[in-house]
Scaffold this motif. Sequence first.
Motif, PDB file in Angstrom:
ATOM      1  N   MET A 197      -8.224   3.551  -1.239  1.00 31.63           N
ATOM      2  CA  MET A 197      -8.514   2.731  -0.060  1.00 31.63           C
ATOM      3  C   MET A 197      -7.357   1.798   0.283  1.00 31.63           C
ATOM      4  O   MET A 197      -7.494   0.902   1.107  1.00 31.63           O
ATOM      5  CB  MET A 197      -9.788   1.922  -0.308  1.00 31.63           C
ATOM      6  N   GLY A 198      -6.223   2.003  -0.376  1.00 32.19           N
ATOM      7  CA  GLY A 198      -5.031   1.218  -0.052  1.00 32.19           C
ATOM      8  C   GLY A 198      -4.752   0.055  -0.970  1.00 32.19           C
ATOM      9  O   GLY A 198      -3.814  -0.714  -0.737  1.00 32.19           O
ATOM     10  N   ALA A 199      -5.540  -0.098  -2.034  1.00 35.39           N
ATOM     11  CA  ALA A 199      -5.308  -1.203  -2.962  1.00 35.39           C
ATOM     12  C   ALA A 199      -3.938  -1.066  -3.624  1.00 35.39           C
ATOM     13  O   ALA A 199      -3.581   0.009  -4.104  1.00 35.39           O
ATOM     14  CB  ALA A 199      -6.399  -1.238  -4.031  1.00 35.39           C
ATOM     15  N   SER A 200      -3.195  -2.158  -3.658  1.00 34.28           N
ATOM     16  CA  SER A 200      -1.855  -2.117  -4.244  1.00 34.28           C
ATOM     17  C   SER A 200      -1.772  -2.878  -5.564  1.00 34.28           C
ATOM     18  O   SER A 200      -0.725  -2.893  -6.212  1.00 34.28           O
ATOM     19  CB  SER A 200      -0.826  -2.686  -3.260  1.00 34.28           C
ATOM     20  N   ILE A 201      -2.880  -3.506  -5.981  1.00 34.38           N
ATOM     21  CA  ILE A 201      -2.928  -4.237  -7.253  1.00 34.38           C
ATOM     22  C   ILE A 201      -4.246  -3.897  -7.946  1.00 34.38           C
ATOM     23  O   ILE A 201      -5.311  -3.949  -7.315  1.00 34.38           O
ATOM     24  CB  ILE A 201      -2.847  -5.763  -7.036  1.00 34.38           C
ATOM     25  N   ILE A 202      -4.167  -3.560  -9.211  1.00 33.58           N
ATOM     26  CA  ILE A 202      -5.364  -3.328 -10.015  1.00 33.58           C
ATOM     27  C   ILE A 202      -5.281  -4.218 -11.254  1.00 33.58           C
ATOM     28  O   ILE A 202      -4.292  -4.178 -11.994  1.00 33.58           O
ATOM     29  CB  ILE A 202      -5.505  -1.857 -10.457  1.00 33.58           C
ATOM     30  N   GLU A 203      -6.313  -5.014 -11.451  1.00 35.45           N
ATOM     31  CA  GLU A 203      -6.404  -5.853 -12.651  1.00 35.45           C
ATOM     32  C   GLU A 203      -7.591  -5.369 -13.474  1.00 35.45           C
ATOM     33  O   GLU A 203      -8.679  -5.170 -12.944  1.00 35.45           O
ATOM     34  CB  GLU A 203      -6.592  -7.319 -12.254  1.00 35.45           C
ATOM     35  N   LYS A 204      -7.374  -5.203 -14.780  1.00 37.68           N
ATOM     36  CA  LYS A 204      -8.418  -4.656 -15.644  1.00 37.68           C
ATOM     37  C   LYS A 204      -8.391  -5.381 -16.980  1.00 37.68           C
ATOM     38  O   LYS A 204      -7.321  -5.577 -17.570  1.00 37.68           O
ATOM     39  CB  LYS A 204      -8.157  -3.151 -15.855  1.00 37.68           C
ATOM     40  N   HIS A 205      -9.572  -5.778 -17.475  1.00 40.69           N
ATOM     41  CA  HIS A 205      -9.649  -6.373 -18.814  1.00 40.69           C
ATOM     42  C   HIS A 205      -9.127  -5.378 -19.845  1.00 40.69           C
ATOM     43  O   HIS A 205      -9.382  -4.176 -19.751  1.00 40.69           O
ATOM     44  CB  HIS A 205     -11.086  -6.766 -19.116  1.00 40.69           C
ATOM     45  N   PHE A 206      -8.401  -5.890 -20.848  1.00 39.58           N
ATOM     46  CA  PHE A 206      -7.654  -5.025 -21.767  1.00 39.58           C
ATOM     47  C   PHE A 206      -7.906  -5.432 -23.215  1.00 39.58           C
ATOM     48  O   PHE A 206      -7.069  -6.072 -23.840  1.00 39.58           O
ATOM     49  CB  PHE A 206      -6.169  -5.098 -21.421  1.00 39.58           C
ATOM     50  N   PRO A 207      -9.051  -5.054 -23.774  1.00 40.53           N
ATOM     51  CA  PRO A 207      -9.246  -5.240 -25.225  1.00 40.53           C
ATOM     52  C   PRO A 207      -8.534  -4.149 -26.001  1.00 40.53           C
ATOM     53  O   PRO A 207      -8.293  -3.061 -25.468  1.00 40.53           O
ATOM     54  CB  PRO A 207     -10.766  -5.140 -25.385  1.00 40.53           C
ATOM     55  N   LEU A 208      -8.216  -4.414 -27.240  1.00 41.58           N
ATOM     56  CA  LEU A 208      -7.442  -3.449 -28.023  1.00 41.58           C
ATOM     57  C   LEU A 208      -8.147  -2.112 -28.195  1.00 41.58           C
ATOM     58  O   LEU A 208      -7.501  -1.071 -28.238  1.00 41.58           O
ATOM     59  CB  LEU A 208      -7.138  -4.024 -29.408  1.00 41.58           C
ATOM     60  N   HIS A 209      -9.478  -2.095 -28.243  1.00 37.85           N
ATOM     61  CA  HIS A 209     -10.162  -0.824 -28.496  1.00 37.85           C
ATOM     62  C   HIS A 209     -10.039   0.146 -27.323  1.00 37.85           C
ATOM     63  O   HIS A 209     -10.364   1.317 -27.462  1.00 37.85           O
ATOM     64  CB  HIS A 209     -11.628  -1.054 -28.845  1.00 37.85           C
ATOM     65  N   THR A 210      -9.548  -0.338 -26.155  1.00 39.08           N
ATOM     66  CA  THR A 210      -9.345   0.566 -25.019  1.00 39.08           C
ATOM     67  C   THR A 210      -7.906   1.047 -24.938  1.00 39.08           C
ATOM     68  O   THR A 210      -7.583   1.910 -24.127  1.00 39.08           O
ATOM     69  CB  THR A 210      -9.695  -0.124 -23.687  1.00 39.08           C
ATOM     70  N   ALA A 211      -7.030   0.483 -25.736  1.00 43.12           N
ATOM     71  CA  ALA A 211      -5.589   0.782 -25.625  1.00 43.12           C
ATOM     72  C   ALA A 211      -5.270   2.162 -26.208  1.00 43.12           C
ATOM     73  O   ALA A 211      -5.928   2.635 -27.119  1.00 43.12           O
ATOM     74  CB  ALA A 211      -4.785  -0.286 -26.343  1.00 43.12           C
ATOM     75  N   SER A 265       0.824  -1.217   0.000  1.00 40.48           N
ATOM     76  CA  SER A 265       0.000   0.000   0.000  1.00 40.48           C
ATOM     77  C   SER A 265       0.856   1.263   0.000  1.00 40.48           C
ATOM     78  O   SER A 265       0.344   2.363  -0.208  1.00 40.48           O
ATOM     79  CB  SER A 265      -0.925   0.000   1.220  1.00 40.48           C
ATOM     80  N   LYS A 266       2.176   1.108   0.198  1.00 39.46           N
ATOM     81  CA  LYS A 266       3.069   2.267   0.240  1.00 39.46           C
ATOM     82  C   LYS A 266       3.794   2.491  -1.091  1.00 39.46           C
ATOM     83  O   LYS A 266       4.585   3.419  -1.210  1.00 39.46           O
ATOM     84  CB  LYS A 266       4.088   2.084   1.364  1.00 39.46           C
ATOM     85  N   THR A 267       3.528   1.636  -2.079  1.00 36.71           N
ATOM     86  CA  THR A 267       4.149   1.781  -3.393  1.00 36.71           C
ATOM     87  C   THR A 267       3.062   2.047  -4.434  1.00 36.71           C
ATOM     88  O   THR A 267       1.865   1.884  -4.167  1.00 36.71           O
ATOM     89  CB  THR A 267       4.923   0.511  -3.781  1.00 36.71           C
ATOM     90  N   LYS A 268       3.470   2.465  -5.612  1.00 38.24           N
ATOM     91  CA  LYS A 268       2.467   2.691  -6.662  1.00 38.24           C
ATOM     92  C   LYS A 268       1.787   1.362  -6.992  1.00 38.24           C
ATOM     93  O   LYS A 268       2.409   0.294  -6.895  1.00 38.24           O
ATOM     94  CB  LYS A 268       3.108   3.314  -7.891  1.00 38.24           C
ATOM     95  N   PRO A 269       0.520   1.394  -7.370  1.00 36.59           N
ATOM     96  CA  PRO A 269      -0.198   0.135  -7.616  1.00 36.59           C
ATOM     97  C   PRO A 269       0.401  -0.654  -8.776  1.00 36.59           C
ATOM     98  O   PRO A 269       0.881  -0.092  -9.760  1.00 36.59           O
ATOM     99  CB  PRO A 269      -1.632   0.587  -7.925  1.00 36.59           C
ATOM    100  N   PHE A 270       0.367  -1.960  -8.610  1.00 38.38           N
ATOM    101  CA  PHE A 270       0.820  -2.899  -9.640  1.00 38.38           C
ATOM    102  C   PHE A 270      -0.352  -3.098 -10.605  1.00 38.38           C
ATOM    103  O   PHE A 270      -1.435  -3.541 -10.216  1.00 38.38           O
ATOM    104  CB  PHE A 270       1.219  -4.225  -8.983  1.00 38.38           C
ATOM    105  N   ILE A 271      -0.151  -2.752 -11.869  1.00 40.26           N
ATOM    106  CA  ILE A 271      -1.234  -2.737 -12.844  1.00 40.26           C
ATOM    107  C   ILE A 271      -1.147  -3.964 -13.762  1.00 40.26           C
ATOM    108  O   ILE A 271      -0.134  -4.181 -14.429  1.00 40.26           O
ATOM    109  CB  ILE A 271      -1.211  -1.460 -13.704  1.00 40.26           C
ATOM    110  N   ILE A 272      -2.219  -4.738 -13.770  1.00 38.97           N
ATOM    111  CA  ILE A 272      -2.295  -5.950 -14.587  1.00 38.97           C
ATOM    112  C   ILE A 272      -3.299  -5.736 -15.714  1.00 38.97           C
ATOM    113  O   ILE A 272      -4.471  -5.420 -15.472  1.00 38.97           O
ATOM    114  CB  ILE A 272      -2.742  -7.160 -13.744  1.00 38.97           C
ATOM    115  N   ALA A 273      -2.854  -5.893 -16.943  1.00 38.28           N
ATOM    116  CA  ALA A 273      -3.741  -5.870 -18.101  1.00 38.28           C
ATOM    117  C   ALA A 273      -4.146  -7.304 -18.398  1.00 38.28           C
ATOM    118  O   ALA A 273      -3.304  -8.147 -18.719  1.00 38.28           O
ATOM    119  CB  ALA A 273      -3.025  -5.259 -19.306  1.00 38.28           C
ATOM    120  N   GLU A 274      -5.433  -7.580 -18.243  1.00 36.62           N
ATOM    121  CA  GLU A 274      -5.904  -8.951 -18.440  1.00 36.62           C
ATOM    122  C   GLU A 274      -6.330  -9.167 -19.890  1.00 36.62           C
ATOM    123  O   GLU A 274      -7.253  -8.524 -20.381  1.00 36.62           O
ATOM    124  CB  GLU A 274      -7.072  -9.276 -17.511  1.00 36.62           C
ATOM    125  N   MET A 275      -5.638 -10.095 -20.549  1.00 40.53           N
ATOM    126  CA  MET A 275      -5.988 -10.405 -21.929  1.00 40.53           C
ATOM    127  C   MET A 275      -7.317 -11.148 -21.998  1.00 40.53           C
ATOM    128  O   MET A 275      -8.113 -10.924 -22.914  1.00 40.53           O
ATOM    129  CB  MET A 275      -4.885 -11.242 -22.589  1.00 40.53           C
TER     130      MET A 275
END
Length: 239
Positions: A225-239, A10-20
């Motif tokens: 709220m302290g989340a350190s990981i964010i996972e988000k679906h990643f279709p090409l039209h959002t890139a 929670s003290k570092t920037k969030p780890f961002i996961i692009a879910e294929m």
Amino acid sequence: MNLNNINISSKTKPFIIAEMSNNHLCDLSIAKKIIEKAAECGADAIKIQTYTADSLTIECDKPEFIIQDELWKGQSYYQLYKDIAMPIEWTGMLFEHAKKHNIMIFSSPFDETSVQLLETFNCPLYKIASFEIQDFALLKAVAQTRKPVIMSTGIATLDEIKQSIAFLKEHGSTDIAILHCVSAYPSSFEQMNLLAINELASLGIPYGLSDHSLTNIPAITAVSMGASIIEKHFPLHTA
């Protein structure tokens, strides 16, 4: 959690996961382009799914095995999963492509055989999908790799989450994170129930959000709220 010299807390920037997920549409060129765009957008990792129709369901025409939702109504779950699954033979090619574009790649396996396959490519991290959180044979196979584990909690009670965390630790896991998740596609604001993140925070391990909504507002709120990981679906039209 420490992942390839990346500290996740929670003290570092969030780890961002692009879910294929299934956004590859069974087209290898699209899958590779998703990896390239995720790297270009600054995601920390790309996540694939490793499964076959046989690892998810059985071939059966009884009513409970037939889809009722309008989009695939009348089709069997088995046929759907067979049609949309990422071909297993892509695995090595996608790991190599991610390495070429300097982005971490990992997977959600759905059975023990998939874990064995992913280990041959030195998968650095494993994701347990919401519907597998109480699949203890899978949890054991993942825990025994001694790799970090992220679990989504979309269909689990707090007691089930605690039980699965304890089971992973018992069988070798030392780095575990959990993600609040609503198993609806897409998830509406009314369904998100972000206050549940406070319950996950009480468990004393890194936590975050697997966000199935159509905006970034839940993810931004979760980070506040302290989340350190964010996972988000990643279709090409959002890139």
